[in-house]
Design a protein around this motif. Structure first.
Motif, PDB file in Angstrom:
ATOM      1  N   LYS A  17       0.815  -1.219   0.000  1.00 20.41           N
ATOM      2  CA  LYS A  17       0.000   0.000   0.000  1.00 20.41           C
ATOM      3  C   LYS A  17       0.848   1.269   0.000  1.00 20.41           C
ATOM      4  N   GLY A  18       2.012   1.205  -0.613  1.00 18.65           N
ATOM      5  CA  GLY A  18       2.874   2.376  -0.697  1.00 18.65           C
ATOM      6  C   GLY A  18       2.533   3.231  -1.896  1.00 18.65           C
ATOM      7  N   PRO A  19       3.313   4.286  -2.107  1.00 22.23           N
ATOM      8  CA  PRO A  19       3.092   5.146  -3.280  1.00 22.23           C
ATOM      9  C   PRO A  19       3.246   4.353  -4.575  1.00 22.23           C
ATOM     10  N   ARG A  20       2.594   4.811  -5.606  1.00 23.06           N
ATOM     11  CA  ARG A  20       2.719   4.183  -6.921  1.00 23.06           C
ATOM     12  C   ARG A  20       3.101   5.262  -7.921  1.00 23.06           C
ATOM     13  N   GLU A  21       4.133   4.977  -8.695  1.00 25.51           N
ATOM     14  CA  GLU A  21       4.631   5.909  -9.697  1.00 25.51           C
ATOM     15  C   GLU A  21       4.909   7.281  -9.084  1.00 25.51           C
ATOM     16  N   GLY A  22       5.427   7.277  -7.846  1.00 24.73           N
ATOM     17  CA  GLY A  22       5.797   8.514  -7.177  1.00 24.73           C
ATOM     18  C   GLY A  22       4.636   9.321  -6.637  1.00 24.73           C
ATOM     19  N   LYS A  23       3.426   8.776  -6.706  1.00 25.78           N
ATOM     20  CA  LYS A  23       2.246   9.509  -6.237  1.00 25.78           C
ATOM     21  C   LYS A  23       1.658   8.836  -5.011  1.00 25.78           C
ATOM     22  N   ALA A  24       1.203   9.668  -4.087  1.00 26.15           N
ATOM     23  CA  ALA A  24       0.590   9.156  -2.862  1.00 26.15           C
ATOM     24  C   ALA A  24      -0.741   8.480  -3.174  1.00 26.15           C
ATOM     25  N   ARG A  25      -1.055   7.468  -2.380  1.00 26.28           N
ATOM     26  CA  ARG A  25      -2.354   6.802  -2.471  1.00 26.28           C
ATOM     27  C   ARG A  25      -2.868   6.643  -1.041  1.00 26.28           C
ATOM     28  N   ALA A  26      -4.170   6.603  -0.900  1.00 25.94           N
ATOM     29  CA  ALA A  26      -4.777   6.398   0.407  1.00 25.94           C
ATOM     30  C   ALA A  26      -5.723   5.213   0.322  1.00 25.94           C
ATOM     31  N   PHE A  27      -5.728   4.416   1.373  1.00 24.06           N
ATOM     32  CA  PHE A  27      -6.627   3.270   1.466  1.00 24.06           C
ATOM     33  C   PHE A  27      -7.521   3.462   2.685  1.00 24.06           C
ATOM     34  N   VAL A  28      -8.806   3.390   2.493  1.00 25.48           N
ATOM     35  CA  VAL A  28      -9.751   3.476   3.595  1.00 25.48           C
ATOM     36  C   VAL A  28     -10.155   2.050   3.946  1.00 25.48           C
ATOM     37  N   CYS A  29      -9.896   1.678   5.179  1.00 28.05           N
ATOM     38  CA  CYS A  29     -10.190   0.318   5.638  1.00 28.05           C
ATOM     39  C   CYS A  29     -11.260   0.379   6.721  1.00 28.05           C
ATOM     40  N   ASN A  52     -13.851  -2.459   9.004  1.00 27.53           N
ATOM     41  CA  ASN A  52     -14.229  -3.840   9.324  1.00 27.53           C
ATOM     42  C   ASN A  52     -13.267  -4.851   8.703  1.00 27.53           C
ATOM     43  N   TYR A  53     -11.986  -4.596   8.855  1.00 23.14           N
ATOM     44  CA  TYR A  53     -10.920  -5.506   8.424  1.00 23.14           C
ATOM     45  C   TYR A  53     -10.790  -5.648   6.909  1.00 23.14           C
ATOM     46  N   THR A  54     -11.381  -4.719   6.148  1.00 21.90           N
ATOM     47  CA  THR A  54     -11.293  -4.762   4.694  1.00 21.90           C
ATOM     48  C   THR A  54     -10.924  -3.385   4.169  1.00 21.90           C
ATOM     49  N   CYS A  55      -9.928  -3.344   3.271  1.00 23.94           N
ATOM     50  CA  CYS A  55      -9.506  -2.074   2.675  1.00 23.94           C
ATOM     51  C   CYS A  55     -10.114  -1.936   1.287  1.00 23.94           C
ATOM     52  N   GLY A  56     -10.558  -0.731   0.981  1.00 22.48           N
ATOM     53  CA  GLY A  56     -11.110  -0.447  -0.337  1.00 22.48           C
ATOM     54  C   GLY A  56     -10.008  -0.199  -1.352  1.00 22.48           C
ATOM     55  N   LEU A  57     -10.418   0.148  -2.541  1.00 18.25           N
ATOM     56  CA  LEU A  57      -9.471   0.475  -3.608  1.00 18.25           C
ATOM     57  C   LEU A  57      -8.727   1.756  -3.253  1.00 18.25           C
ATOM     58  N   PRO A  58      -7.523   1.939  -3.779  1.00 21.65           N
ATOM     59  CA  PRO A  58      -6.772   3.141  -3.444  1.00 21.65           C
ATOM     60  C   PRO A  58      -7.429   4.404  -3.991  1.00 21.65           C
ATOM     61  N   ALA A  59      -7.384   5.445  -3.178  1.00 23.16           N
ATOM     62  CA  ALA A  59      -7.825   6.776  -3.611  1.00 23.16           C
ATOM     63  C   ALA A  59      -6.576   7.529  -4.044  1.00 23.16           C
ATOM     64  N   ASP A  60      -6.572   7.989  -5.282  1.00 23.27           N
ATOM     65  CA  ASP A  60      -5.397   8.652  -5.827  1.00 23.27           C
ATOM     66  C   ASP A  60      -5.479  10.176  -5.792  1.00 23.27           C
TER      67      ASP A  60
END
Length: 70
Positions: free
Chosen positions: A32-44, A46-54
């Motif tokens: 769940k780190g940055p991708r292509e030098g851009k920050a991403r956020a994951f909202v988790c 109930n023990y499940t993370c959604g798709l990354p918010a870019d």
């Protein structure tokens, strides 16, 4: 971080993942780190993370309370 801090989330936990993060200590950060030098956020919930918010708008939508929890 500005989007998260500007949203009322009384029981939130924010974990930042960068090259210094210890994934062994906090396995939730694995992959769940940055991708292509851009920050991403994951909202988790109930023990499940959604798709990354870019971008802040996508993150704000994910942080909004769902109709079931409102």
């Amino acid at each position: 971080l500005e989007t998260v801090r500007g949203t009322f989330l009384p029981q939130r936990i924010v974990a930042v993942n960068d090259e210094r993060a210890d994934v062994e200590l906090m396995p939730l950060l694995d992959g769940k780190g940055p991708r292509e030098g851009k920050a991403r956020a994951f909202v988790c919930r109930n023990y499940t993370c959604g798709l990354p918010a870019d971008d802040p708008e996508a993150l704000a939508r994910q942080l909004a309370p769902s109709p079931a929890s409102a």
